[in-house]
Design a protein around this motif. Sequence first.
Motif, PDB file in Angstrom:
ATOM      1  N   LEU A   1      25.833 -17.129  33.829  1.00 43.11           N
ATOM      2  CA  LEU A   1      27.133 -16.592  34.179  1.00 43.11           C
ATOM      3  C   LEU A   1      27.846 -17.586  35.087  1.00 43.11           C
ATOM      4  CD1 LEU A   1      25.553 -13.998  33.275  1.00 43.11           C
ATOM      5  CD2 LEU A   1      26.927 -12.737  34.928  1.00 43.11           C
ATOM      6  N   TYR A   2      29.175 -17.689  34.927  1.00 46.17           N
ATOM      7  CA  TYR A   2      29.965 -18.608  35.736  1.00 46.17           C
ATOM      8  C   TYR A   2      31.161 -17.868  36.321  1.00 46.17           C
ATOM      9  CZ  TYR A   2      27.476 -22.619  33.688  1.00 46.17           C
ATOM     10  OH  TYR A   2      26.506 -23.529  33.306  1.00 46.17           O
ATOM     11  N   ASP A   3      31.703 -18.401  37.415  1.00 40.71           N
ATOM     12  CA  ASP A   3      32.974 -17.895  37.916  1.00 40.71           C
ATOM     13  C   ASP A   3      34.101 -18.659  37.225  1.00 40.71           C
ATOM     14  OD1 ASP A   3      33.273 -20.348  39.201  1.00 40.71           O
ATOM     15  OD2 ASP A   3      32.831 -19.560  41.193  1.00 40.71           O
ATOM     16  N   THR A   4      35.335 -18.415  37.622  1.00 44.19           N
ATOM     17  CA  THR A   4      36.457 -19.022  36.903  1.00 44.19           C
ATOM     18  C   THR A   4      36.698 -20.474  37.286  1.00 44.19           C
ATOM     19  OG1 THR A   4      38.109 -18.237  38.500  1.00 44.19           O
ATOM     20  CG2 THR A   4      37.596 -16.792  36.633  1.00 44.19           C
ATOM     21  N   ALA A   5      35.957 -20.959  38.292  1.00 43.18           N
ATOM     22  CA  ALA A   5      35.970 -22.390  38.585  1.00 43.18           C
ATOM     23  C   ALA A   5      34.834 -23.084  37.844  1.00 43.18           C
ATOM     24  CB  ALA A   5      35.836 -22.631  40.082  1.00 43.18           C
ATOM     25  N   PHE A   6      34.144 -22.314  36.978  1.00 44.48           N
ATOM     26  CA  PHE A   6      33.014 -22.806  36.180  1.00 44.48           C
ATOM     27  C   PHE A   6      31.832 -23.204  37.055  1.00 44.48           C
ATOM     28  CE2 PHE A   6      36.485 -24.280  33.022  1.00 44.48           C
ATOM     29  CZ  PHE A   6      36.645 -22.982  32.555  1.00 44.48           C
ATOM     30  N   ARG A   7      31.683 -22.495  38.178  1.00 39.43           N
ATOM     31  CA  ARG A   7      30.503 -22.648  39.014  1.00 39.43           C
ATOM     32  C   ARG A   7      29.486 -21.594  38.604  1.00 39.43           C
ATOM     33  NH1 ARG A   7      32.697 -22.499  45.110  1.00 39.43           N
ATOM     34  NH2 ARG A   7      32.469 -20.306  44.543  1.00 39.43           N
ATOM     35  N   PRO A   8      28.212 -21.956  38.460  1.00 39.05           N
ATOM     36  CA  PRO A   8      27.210 -20.964  38.053  1.00 39.05           C
ATOM     37  C   PRO A   8      27.016 -19.898  39.121  1.00 39.05           C
ATOM     38  CG  PRO A   8      26.165 -23.029  38.675  1.00 39.05           C
ATOM     39  CD  PRO A   8      27.641 -23.299  38.635  1.00 39.05           C
ATOM     40  N   ILE A   9      26.787 -18.676  38.677  1.00 37.78           N
ATOM     41  CA  ILE A   9      26.516 -17.551  39.562  1.00 37.78           C
ATOM     42  C   ILE A   9      25.065 -17.155  39.378  1.00 37.78           C
ATOM     43  CG2 ILE A   9      27.050 -15.137  40.063  1.00 37.78           C
ATOM     44  CD1 ILE A   9      29.885 -15.677  39.105  1.00 37.78           C
ATOM     45  N   GLU A  10      24.317 -17.193  40.455  1.00 40.60           N
ATOM     46  CA  GLU A  10      22.908 -16.843  40.368  1.00 40.60           C
ATOM     47  C   GLU A  10      22.747 -15.339  40.170  1.00 40.60           C
ATOM     48  OE1 GLU A  10      20.642 -19.096  40.116  1.00 40.60           O
ATOM     49  OE2 GLU A  10      22.149 -20.671  40.430  1.00 40.60           O
ATOM     50  N   ARG A  11      21.731 -14.966  39.438  1.00 40.73           N
ATOM     51  CA  ARG A  11      21.471 -13.550  39.174  1.00 40.73           C
ATOM     52  C   ARG A  11      21.280 -12.804  40.490  1.00 40.73           C
ATOM     53  NH1 ARG A  11      20.192 -10.747  34.729  1.00 40.73           N
ATOM     54  NH2 ARG A  11      18.982  -8.831  34.945  1.00 40.73           N
ATOM     55  N   GLY A  12      21.926 -11.668  40.611  1.00 42.02           N
ATOM     56  CA  GLY A  12      21.810 -10.865  41.816  1.00 42.02           C
ATOM     57  C   GLY A  12      22.929 -11.082  42.803  1.00 42.02           C
ATOM     58  N   THR A  13      23.808 -12.054  42.548  1.00 41.74           N
ATOM     59  CA  THR A  13      24.904 -12.322  43.484  1.00 41.74           C
ATOM     60  C   THR A  13      26.250 -11.916  42.895  1.00 41.74           C
ATOM     61  OG1 THR A  13      25.251 -14.574  42.666  1.00 41.74           O
ATOM     62  CG2 THR A  13      23.665 -14.286  44.451  1.00 41.74           C
ATOM     63  N   ASN A  14      26.232 -11.213  41.763  1.00 37.88           N
ATOM     64  CA  ASN A  14      27.460 -10.909  41.037  1.00 37.88           C
ATOM     65  C   ASN A  14      28.475 -10.134  41.876  1.00 37.88           C
ATOM     66  OD1 ASN A  14      24.955 -10.882  39.372  1.00 37.88           O
ATOM     67  ND2 ASN A  14      26.425 -11.142  37.731  1.00 37.88           N
ATOM     68  N   TRP A  15      28.010  -9.406  42.889  1.00 43.71           N
ATOM     69  CA  TRP A  15      28.904  -8.534  43.631  1.00 43.71           C
ATOM     70  C   TRP A  15      29.455  -9.179  44.891  1.00 43.71           C
ATOM     71  CZ3 TRP A  15      30.167  -4.413  40.923  1.00 43.71           C
ATOM     72  CH2 TRP A  15      29.298  -3.987  39.919  1.00 43.71           C
ATOM     73  N   HIS A  16      29.072 -10.398  45.193  1.00 42.77           N
ATOM     74  CA  HIS A  16      29.460 -11.005  46.459  1.00 42.77           C
ATOM     75  C   HIS A  16      30.659 -11.932  46.282  1.00 42.77           C
ATOM     76  CE1 HIS A  16      25.997  -9.312  48.435  1.00 42.77           C
ATOM     77  NE2 HIS A  16      25.225  -9.795  47.485  1.00 42.77           N
ATOM     78  N   LEU A  17      31.705 -11.645  47.033  1.00 44.31           N
ATOM     79  CA  LEU A  17      32.949 -12.407  46.907  1.00 44.31           C
ATOM     80  C   LEU A  17      32.731 -13.886  47.170  1.00 44.31           C
ATOM     81  CD1 LEU A  17      36.035 -12.435  46.559  1.00 44.31           C
ATOM     82  CD2 LEU A  17      36.229 -11.994  49.003  1.00 44.31           C
ATOM     83  N   ASP A  18      31.861 -14.236  48.130  1.00 45.53           N
ATOM     84  CA  ASP A  18      31.709 -15.640  48.476  1.00 45.53           C
ATOM     85  C   ASP A  18      30.989 -16.441  47.391  1.00 45.53           C
ATOM     86  OD1 ASP A  18      29.228 -14.554  48.791  1.00 45.53           O
ATOM     87  OD2 ASP A  18      28.892 -15.288  50.819  1.00 45.53           O
ATOM     88  N   MET A  19      30.473 -15.743  46.376  1.00 43.07           N
ATOM     89  CA  MET A  19      29.832 -16.451  45.275  1.00 43.07           C
ATOM     90  C   MET A  19      30.771 -16.627  44.084  1.00 43.07           C
ATOM     91  SD  MET A  19      26.910 -17.219  46.400  1.00 43.07           S
ATOM     92  CE  MET A  19      26.195 -17.821  44.872  1.00 43.07           C
ATOM     93  N   LYS A  20      31.986 -16.151  44.196  1.00 39.37           N
ATOM     94  CA  LYS A  20      32.949 -16.262  43.097  1.00 39.37           C
ATOM     95  C   LYS A  20      34.263 -16.822  43.639  1.00 39.37           C
ATOM     96  CE  LYS A  20      32.718 -11.861  41.985  1.00 39.37           C
ATOM     97  NZ  LYS A  20      31.647 -11.440  42.855  1.00 39.37           N
ATOM     98  N   THR A  21      34.990 -17.477  42.776  1.00 40.55           N
ATOM     99  CA  THR A  21      36.312 -17.960  43.158  1.00 40.55           C
ATOM    100  C   THR A  21      37.299 -17.607  42.050  1.00 40.55           C
ATOM    101  OG1 THR A  21      37.654 -19.923  43.587  1.00 40.55           O
ATOM    102  CG2 THR A  21      35.751 -20.231  42.183  1.00 40.55           C
ATOM    103  N   GLY A  22      38.547 -17.393  42.429  1.00 39.82           N
ATOM    104  CA  GLY A  22      39.596 -17.156  41.453  1.00 39.82           C
ATOM    105  C   GLY A  22      40.369 -18.415  41.124  1.00 39.82           C
ATOM    106  N   GLU A  23      39.765 -19.564  41.411  1.00 40.24           N
ATOM    107  CA  GLU A  23      40.455 -20.836  41.189  1.00 40.24           C
ATOM    108  C   GLU A  23      40.949 -20.982  39.752  1.00 40.24           C
ATOM    109  OE1 GLU A  23      38.979 -25.426  40.803  1.00 40.24           O
ATOM    110  OE2 GLU A  23      38.273 -24.316  42.556  1.00 40.24           O
ATOM    111  N   GLY A  24      40.191 -20.469  38.806  1.00 34.15           N
ATOM    112  CA  GLY A  24      40.584 -20.604  37.401  1.00 34.15           C
ATOM    113  C   GLY A  24      41.232 -19.369  36.817  1.00 34.15           C
ATOM    114  N   GLY A  25      41.306 -18.289  37.592  1.00 35.74           N
ATOM    115  CA  GLY A  25      41.922 -17.073  37.075  1.00 35.74           C
ATOM    116  C   GLY A  25      41.398 -15.831  37.773  1.00 35.74           C
ATOM    117  N   TRP A  26      42.166 -14.757  37.669  1.00 39.99           N
ATOM    118  CA  TRP A  26      41.867 -13.494  38.330  1.00 39.99           C
ATOM    119  C   TRP A  26      41.874 -12.342  37.333  1.00 39.99           C
ATOM    120  CZ3 TRP A  26      40.727 -13.482  43.503  1.00 39.99           C
ATOM    121  CH2 TRP A  26      41.173 -14.564  44.280  1.00 39.99           C
TER     122      TRP A  26
END
Length: 383
Positions: free
Chosen positions: A247-272
């Motif tokens: 899984l990746y965020d919108t900046a195409f950074r990988p998201i580790e399993r179990g961190t899906n709910w944490h804002l600091d692990m995701k960015t809206g750089e590529g979209g919201w």
Amino acid sequence: MAQGGMDGAFTALARRLRSPEWTDDLFGPPRIVGPEFDDLALQTGPADWSPAQAALFERLQRIKPRHKLAAVVSACNDALILPEWITHHLAIGVEKIFVYTNDNQDKTEELLRWFAQHAPVTLLPTRLGRPVDVQIKNFHHALFMLPELRLYEWVAFLDSDEFLLPAARFEHSLPKMLDAAPADAAALLFPWHWRLWRFELTRPEGLLATHYPHATPHYLAKSVTRLDQVASFHQKHFPEFATPKRLYDTAFRPIERGTNWHLDMKTGEGGWTEHFWGRSFAEFVVKKRRGEALGLTESHFLRDFETYFSWTSPPTAENYHPWPPALLETLQSRLAGFGKDPYFAALRAQIQTSFAAQGAALRQDAALYGLFEDMSRRFAPAG
């Protein structure tokens, strides 16, 4: 009894998929998603599947995508916002929209029947036999009983108040963004951009995109996913897979399993995911009553009145995020095109008139109007 009904449907579909002509079924009348599928809302993954469901899953995985992008949405009493929702997602590049809908009193189903004849929209009326989470039921029905969904490489699973908005560097085009995504991406998580609202008894005519120009980041997200190996959507916000996937965020950074709910692990750089949760008090009352009608003792649909007043913030220069002008122009142009159809124009006028009457009724409801006035004063920004 329900499992037997589901197993019969799973077996019949698996048998149908053995024929190369199975796509002929796509041109039939709207399918009713009946109470026999209610148990889908209780499933969390393969451990809950019957042998018939597991066999169907294996058969569905053989379907090869032919198109880029579809969306699945669950809607109820959303006639006021669905034209904008559908038009927006077509404008950002969604090729096909599958809309599940249930228990409407506001011409939502009538509106969707019109869209099904004039736009790439498939209507799927849902009927419940007992209290279950209808959104999970719908998403799981899409995974197992909509083989045509497999014809699309990527699918967005959304609510009717969530608008995907790819960043300007992708020209606000979701297909262009997906073309740039990592090759091993099984899903992209689009963080919520929580659209802020004022305390309004009823919302005037106009677009959500122009009426709510302020937003703040939120820790939740919604996903656009490849269906390969997706086994469950019981979390609703992101998929779970039969085998480990990236899984990746919108900046195409990988998201580790179990961190899906944490804002600091995701960015809206590529979209919201632009989330219009609050809107007017009249719309909140409809949302609240809709949740209560499900009969669930625990559900995210159950909200206290206070949340309408406490879950927003005052507009500031820092949280001002207006809609992209070019995309707004496209949205307005396409809506105007739909409005040239006399039936559609008349139907939208009826919906707006009915909603205005709801606002008038709220003013006559001493308890609700008094609550609105009291809470508005209590939560009014200082100064």
